[in-house]
Design an enzyme around this catalytic site. Sequence first.
Site, PDB file in Angstrom:
ATOM      1  N   GLY A 162       0.830  -1.197   0.000  1.00 33.83           N
ATOM      2  CA  GLY A 162       0.000   0.000   0.000  1.00 33.83           C
ATOM      3  C   GLY A 162       0.860   1.240   0.000  1.00 33.83           C
ATOM      4  O   GLY A 162       2.072   1.164   0.259  1.00 33.83           O
ATOM      5  N   GLN A 218       3.125   9.929   1.846  1.00 31.08           N
ATOM      6  CA  GLN A 218       4.422   9.239   1.776  1.00 31.08           C
ATOM      7  C   GLN A 218       5.258   9.677   0.572  1.00 31.08           C
ATOM      8  O   GLN A 218       6.455   9.411   0.534  1.00 31.08           O
ATOM      9  CB  GLN A 218       4.229   7.716   1.736  1.00 31.08           C
ATOM     10  N   CYS A 242       6.400  -0.428   7.247  1.00 32.09           N
ATOM     11  CA  CYS A 242       5.973   0.780   6.544  1.00 32.09           C
ATOM     12  C   CYS A 242       7.110   1.228   5.630  1.00 32.09           C
ATOM     13  O   CYS A 242       8.268   1.244   6.053  1.00 32.09           O
ATOM     14  CB  CYS A 242       5.633   1.882   7.548  1.00 32.09           C
ATOM     15  N   LEU A 243       6.773   1.584   4.410  1.00 35.74           N
ATOM     16  CA  LEU A 243       7.798   2.024   3.457  1.00 35.74           C
ATOM     17  C   LEU A 243       8.472   3.310   3.929  1.00 35.74           C
ATOM     18  O   LEU A 243       9.591   3.603   3.501  1.00 35.74           O
ATOM     19  CB  LEU A 243       7.186   2.226   2.068  1.00 35.74           C
ATOM     20  N   HIS A 283      -3.981   0.933   8.047  1.00 35.63           N
ATOM     21  CA  HIS A 283      -2.625   1.506   8.025  1.00 35.63           C
ATOM     22  C   HIS A 283      -2.586   2.733   7.093  1.00 35.63           C
ATOM     23  O   HIS A 283      -2.025   3.770   7.453  1.00 35.63           O
ATOM     24  CB  HIS A 283      -1.647   0.415   7.563  1.00 35.63           C
ATOM     25  N   GLU A 284      -3.197   2.604   5.909  1.00 33.91           N
ATOM     26  CA  GLU A 284      -3.152   3.712   4.933  1.00 33.91           C
ATOM     27  C   GLU A 284      -4.044   4.882   5.352  1.00 33.91           C
ATOM     28  O   GLU A 284      -3.650   6.042   5.193  1.00 33.91           O
ATOM     29  CB  GLU A 284      -3.554   3.235   3.529  1.00 33.91           C
ATOM     30  N   HIS A 294      -2.268   6.973   7.759  1.00 33.21           N
ATOM     31  CA  HIS A 294      -1.320   7.902   7.130  1.00 33.21           C
ATOM     32  C   HIS A 294      -1.997   9.222   6.769  1.00 33.21           C
ATOM     33  O   HIS A 294      -1.399  10.295   6.907  1.00 33.21           O
ATOM     34  CB  HIS A 294      -0.735   7.306   5.835  1.00 33.21           C
TER      35      HIS A 294
HETATM   36  O1  GNR Z   1       4.315  -2.604   2.425  1.00 35.27           O
HETATM   37  C1  GNR Z   1       3.698  -2.544   3.486  1.00 35.27           C
HETATM   38  N1  GNR Z   1       3.493  -3.661   4.209  1.00 35.27           N
HETATM   39  C2  GNR Z   1       2.676  -3.722   5.318  1.00 35.27           C
HETATM   40  C3  GNR Z   1       2.759  -4.851   6.099  1.00 35.27           C
HETATM   41  C4  GNR Z   1       1.949  -4.985   7.190  1.00 35.27           C
HETATM   42  C5  GNR Z   1       1.056  -4.002   7.502  1.00 35.27           C
HETATM   43  C6  GNR Z   1       0.978  -2.855   6.742  1.00 35.27           C
HETATM   44  C7  GNR Z   1       1.779  -2.721   5.638  1.00 35.27           C
HETATM   45  S1  GNR Z   1       1.652  -1.301   4.647  1.00 35.27           S
HETATM   46  C8  GNR Z   1       3.251  -1.226   3.990  1.00 35.27           C
HETATM   47  C9  GNR Z   1       3.342  -0.158   2.931  1.00 35.27           C
HETATM   48  C10 GNR Z   1       3.168   1.191   3.575  1.00 35.27           C
HETATM   49  O2  GNR Z   1       3.992   1.711   4.266  1.00 35.27           O
HETATM   50  N2  GNR Z   1       2.031   1.799   3.375  1.00 35.27           N
HETATM   51  O3  GNR Z   1       1.790   2.971   3.960  1.00 35.27           O
HETATM   52 NI    NI Z   2       3.013   2.992   5.770  1.00 34.65          NI
END
Ligand code: GNR
Ligand code: NI
Length: 182
Positions: free
Chosen positions: A45, A50, A92-93, A134-135, A138
């Site tokens: 995601g 980001q 998270c990236l 999670h997104e 953000h």
């Molecule tokens: O790539 C991602 N893997 C992930 C793994 C477990 C829970 C959430 C994520 S999201 C993350 C990509 C990201 O940072 N999205 O904002």
């Molecule tokens: Ni993230």
Amino acid sequence: MVREIVIWPDPVLKQIAKPVDRVDDSIRRLLDDMAETMYAAEGVGLAAPQIGVQKRVIVIDTSPRQEGQRLLHLVNPEIVRLEGKTTYTEGCLSIPGEAEDVERAAKVWVRALDYHGKPFELEADDLLAIALQHETDHLNGTLFVDHLSSLKRELIRKRMKRLKADRAAEQRERAASRESAL
Ligand code: GNR
Ligand code: NI
């Protein structure tokens, strides 16, 4: 175009992203860039903040190996219902190399606009439910580290500051060697 991913801590990641008032070509270009960036980084995601864009736009693909087949575009996403509890080891990236357990709802119902600006609803569980939470976090300036103890968060903050300093030094070195090659 693949965009650069902002690394935490950074003020842009703490801000509340602004709603999109019309899904036009510029938003579709943003969605395309975000998908390309997500696949290049092998994430499941990506949220617009980001890549430094303060808009309520996310892309998700929980099976990024089959690129494009299960790509979701969500503009102005809203979680309308949450159910149950589950724990997942999240990454998270914007926080590379870190992974910690986070407790979230097991199932969510989300309302959003699609690539063409058409409203849709989505019911999700498993990794998709996690990614949606999670997104959308953000978009509200919240990262998975905000769900951890302050001790863990501050340790990760130190490691990220070091990583950013190392990357900046590396860039300076590369610039200097380019200069001397001229
Ligand atoms: O790539 C991602 N893997 C992930 C793994 C477990 C829970 C959430 C994520 S999201 C993350 C990509 C990201 O940072 N999205 O904002
Ligand atoms: Ni993230």
